[in-house]
Enzyme design. Sequence first.
Site, PDB file in Angstrom:
ATOM      1  N   ARG A  52       0.853  -1.122   0.038  1.00  8.38           N
ATOM      2  CA  ARG A  52      -0.019   0.024  -0.103  1.00  8.38           C
ATOM      3  C   ARG A  52       0.925   1.267   0.074  1.00  8.38           C
ATOM      4  NH1 ARG A  52      -4.512   0.491   4.554  1.00  8.38           N
ATOM      5  NH2 ARG A  52      -2.744   0.692   5.690  1.00  8.38           N
ATOM      6  N   ARG A 105       9.483  19.039  -7.691  1.00 17.25           N
ATOM      7  CA  ARG A 105      10.671  18.988  -8.398  1.00 17.25           C
ATOM      8  C   ARG A 105      11.804  19.729  -7.864  1.00 17.25           C
ATOM      9  NH1 ARG A 105       8.793  20.842 -14.462  1.00 17.25           N
ATOM     10  NH2 ARG A 105       8.039  22.435 -12.986  1.00 17.25           N
ATOM     11  N   LYS A 151      -2.766   6.888   0.659  1.00 19.08           N
ATOM     12  CA  LYS A 151      -2.596   7.036   2.388  1.00 19.08           C
ATOM     13  C   LYS A 151      -1.660   8.043   2.356  1.00 19.08           C
ATOM     14  CE  LYS A 151      -2.507   4.669   6.709  1.00 19.08           C
ATOM     15  NZ  LYS A 151      -3.785   5.311   7.334  1.00 19.08           N
ATOM     16  N   GLU A 184     -16.482   5.264   5.183  1.00 21.79           N
ATOM     17  CA  GLU A 184     -15.699   4.805   6.212  1.00 21.79           C
ATOM     18  C   GLU A 184     -15.670   5.677   7.454  1.00 21.79           C
ATOM     19  OE1 GLU A 184     -11.557   4.856   5.460  1.00 21.79           O
ATOM     20  OE2 GLU A 184     -11.630   6.431   4.310  1.00 21.79           O
TER      21      GLU A 184
HETATM   22  N1  PMP Z   1      -9.597   4.433   6.990  1.00 20.97           N
HETATM   23  C1  PMP Z   1      -8.722   5.285   7.408  1.00 20.97           C
HETATM   24  C2  PMP Z   1      -8.937   6.763   6.838  1.00 20.97           C
HETATM   25  C3  PMP Z   1      -7.576   5.346   8.116  1.00 20.97           C
HETATM   26  O1  PMP Z   1      -6.730   6.203   8.340  1.00 20.97           O
HETATM   27  C4  PMP Z   1      -7.372   3.738   8.577  1.00 20.97           C
HETATM   28  C5  PMP Z   1      -6.043   3.508   9.250  1.00 20.97           C
HETATM   29  N2  PMP Z   1      -5.957   3.910  10.382  1.00 20.97           N
HETATM   30  C6  PMP Z   1      -8.275   2.787   8.061  1.00 20.97           C
HETATM   31  C7  PMP Z   1      -9.200   3.081   7.791  1.00 20.97           C
HETATM   32  C8  PMP Z   1      -7.929   1.170   8.481  1.00 20.97           C
HETATM   33  O2  PMP Z   1      -7.005   0.678   7.830  1.00 20.97           O
HETATM   34  P1  PMP Z   1      -5.799  -0.316   8.211  1.00 20.97           P
HETATM   35  O3  PMP Z   1      -6.428  -1.710   8.482  1.00 20.97           O
HETATM   36  O4  PMP Z   1      -4.955  -0.505   7.241  1.00 20.97           O
HETATM   37  O5  PMP Z   1      -5.168   0.338   9.697  1.00 20.97           O
END
Ligand code: PMP
Length: 292
Positions: A52, A105, A151, A184
């Site tokens: 990732r 850059r 991320k 989420e």
């Molecule tokens: N959503 C967000 C926005 C996150 O920052 C995270 C990680 N803390 C997750 C979901 C969960 O991802 P992971 O299981 O890879 O920690």
Amino acid sequence: MPDLIYLNGELVPRDEAGVSVYDHGLLYGDGVFEGIRAYAGRIFRLEEHLDRLERSSKAIMLELPLSRQELIEAHIQACRANEIRDGYMRAVVTRGDGDLGLDPRKCPNPTLFIIAASIQLYPEELYETGLELITTSTRRNSPSSLDPGIKSLNYLNNILAKIETNLAGVAEGIMLTQDGMVSECTADNIFICKDGAVMTPSLATGSLDGITRRVVLECAEAEGLPWGEAVFPIAQVYTADECFLTGTGAEIVPVVKVDGRVIGDGKPGAITRRLLDSFRALTKSEGTPIYD
Ligand code: PMP
């Protein structure tokens, strides 16, 4: 416990570990990161986290300063230096030192640091009583402007939602897409269970491709539970039999109330417990060894 930070290839005491005020990670949130966990002397799903990290950096055209094998070794080194057996790692790669313009850059060398620390565990009672959530009015970033699948260090979207949850006196909040579908939480993925099936918002809703989310789907498959990824509105959460959140820090946390609606019977559900048990069994049995 020693407090040594892996910073650009060296182990530096925490008080001396610094980055430039011209680092674009700081000036513009231009960088990527991972949160990774170690259990019983092994780093859990390190390869998936590094996959990732590589995807995130590729998406922003940031070349990682280390190869895959070097990244693995750097994580191990950071853990060993801090005598970590059970802990949390934060790997951060920024665009590096540049000038005051935003042009990447102008930043020839990325900055890489890894903090390996002990983990601040959620209180065990949380897993017994469950969490209350609200839906935040801050919508998740649209993938067409800033894909939440990257991320990146740019977490203000989540922080604005987190401020709402703080004001509401709850620990997490559900973020919706621009169209009002469940995406989420501010730092966790969300799942619901209905009629024995496990469901989570599809990645098309702009939710992070969470490593714990993936492991939970694997566990559901192994347990013979029907599961799916879908696009659904918040009312589906209100009327679910069970709801839980997943994340590296949280593992699997039951949710018992959302926007004032009691979920199921208001107690952590049987499927949630089953998945937490199989998740914890996996964390005890696999991972990249830190020590020989
Ligand atoms: N959503 C967000 C926005 C996150 O920052 C995270 C990680 N803390 C997750 C979901 C969960 O991802 P992971 O299981 O890879 O920690």
